[in-house]
Design a protein around this motif. Structure first.
Motif, PDB file in Angstrom:
ATOM      1  N   ALA A  96       0.830  -1.209   0.000  1.00 16.86           N
ATOM      2  CA  ALA A  96       0.000   0.000   0.000  1.00 16.86           C
ATOM      3  C   ALA A  96       0.864   1.259   0.000  1.00 16.86           C
ATOM      4  CB  ALA A  96      -0.945  -0.009   1.195  1.00 16.86           C
ATOM      5  N   ALA A  97       1.971   1.223   0.722  1.00 14.69           N
ATOM      6  CA  ALA A  97       2.852   2.389   0.800  1.00 14.69           C
ATOM      7  C   ALA A  97       3.529   2.689  -0.533  1.00 14.69           C
ATOM      8  CB  ALA A  97       3.914   2.174   1.883  1.00 14.69           C
ATOM      9  N   ARG A  98       3.623   1.662  -1.397  1.00 14.74           N
ATOM     10  CA  ARG A  98       4.329   1.832  -2.670  1.00 14.74           C
ATOM     11  C   ARG A  98       3.399   1.793  -3.881  1.00 14.74           C
ATOM     12  NH1 ARG A  98       7.117  -0.928   0.985  1.00 14.74           N
ATOM     13  NH2 ARG A  98       9.360  -0.717   1.198  1.00 14.74           N
ATOM     14  N   ALA A  99       2.105   1.689  -3.670  1.00 18.41           N
ATOM     15  CA  ALA A  99       1.161   1.464  -4.771  1.00 18.41           C
ATOM     16  C   ALA A  99       0.772   2.721  -5.536  1.00 18.41           C
ATOM     17  CB  ALA A  99      -0.100   0.764  -4.245  1.00 18.41           C
ATOM     18  N   THR A 100       1.144   3.882  -5.074  1.00 24.91           N
ATOM     19  CA  THR A 100       0.790   5.103  -5.787  1.00 24.91           C
ATOM     20  C   THR A 100       1.374   5.090  -7.196  1.00 24.91           C
ATOM     21  OG1 THR A 100       2.527   6.072  -4.434  1.00 24.91           O
ATOM     22  CG2 THR A 100       0.305   6.839  -4.030  1.00 24.91           C
ATOM     23  N   GLY A 101       0.583   5.517  -8.135  1.00 27.34           N
ATOM     24  CA  GLY A 101       1.027   5.573  -9.517  1.00 27.34           C
ATOM     25  C   GLY A 101       0.850   4.281 -10.282  1.00 27.34           C
ATOM     26  N   LEU A 102       0.330   3.236  -9.627  1.00 31.75           N
ATOM     27  CA  LEU A 102       0.118   1.961 -10.322  1.00 31.75           C
ATOM     28  C   LEU A 102      -1.207   1.905 -11.070  1.00 31.75           C
ATOM     29  CD1 LEU A 102       1.428  -0.843  -7.941  1.00 31.75           C
ATOM     30  CD2 LEU A 102       2.464   0.023 -10.024  1.00 31.75           C
ATOM     31  N   GLY A 103      -2.060   2.878 -10.899  1.00 29.87           N
ATOM     32  CA  GLY A 103      -3.386   2.864 -11.521  1.00 29.87           C
ATOM     33  C   GLY A 103      -4.443   3.178 -10.490  1.00 29.87           C
ATOM     34  N   PRO A 104      -5.715   2.992 -10.866  1.00 28.68           N
ATOM     35  CA  PRO A 104      -6.807   3.338  -9.944  1.00 28.68           C
ATOM     36  C   PRO A 104      -7.058   2.279  -8.864  1.00 28.68           C
ATOM     37  CG  PRO A 104      -7.706   2.632 -12.060  1.00 28.68           C
ATOM     38  CD  PRO A 104      -6.206   2.640 -12.202  1.00 28.68           C
TER      39      PRO A 104
END
Length: 126
Positions: A96-104
């Motif tokens: 979750a901490a690294r999921a930004t930018g992976l899509g919606p």
């Protein structure tokens, strides 16, 4: 809700504190099959929730910090019983901490398969 799931594995050593754990109080190893499910209510402009390759790399990156380690020796786990449930949360939090930018993606659920008959999961918002 759309869901994309990727799989990897990790091998750890650890021990538990507490009579409930019986012989697992002694140092032992565990090999987990790890499923990471990313969910979101819509697809991105390319018609996907997230790139499966990127999700696979992300899971591998998070697991690399745990695998081939004796968790009893890791300062982050001092005083913690590193149960399957606890480790599922650790992996989910790392994703979750690294999921930004992976899509919606709005949720991630992690399942650690301890064996072919037992597993534990943890799900959280991204």
């Amino acid at each position: 809700m759309f869901t994309v799931t990727v799989r990897d594995h990790m091998m750890i050593a650890h021990s538990f504190t507490g009579e409930v754990f019986g012989p697992a109080q002694r140092l032992h190893g565990a090999t987990y099959v790890v499923d990471a499910a990313f969910s979101g209510p819509e697809l991105g402009p390319d018609g996907i929730l997230l790139d499966i390759g990127a999700a696979t790399e992300l899971l591998h990156e998070v697991l690399r910090r745990l695998t081939y380690r004796n968790l009893d020796d890791e300062p982050a786990f001092a005083g913690v019983n590193t149960s399957t449930e606890v480790l599922a949360k650790v992996v989910a939090d790392g994703l979750a901490a690294r999921a930004t930018g992976l899509g919606p993606v709005v949720r991630v659920a992690v399942t650690l398969h301890e064996s072919h008959v037992a597993w534990a999961s943890y799900e959280r918002a991204v």
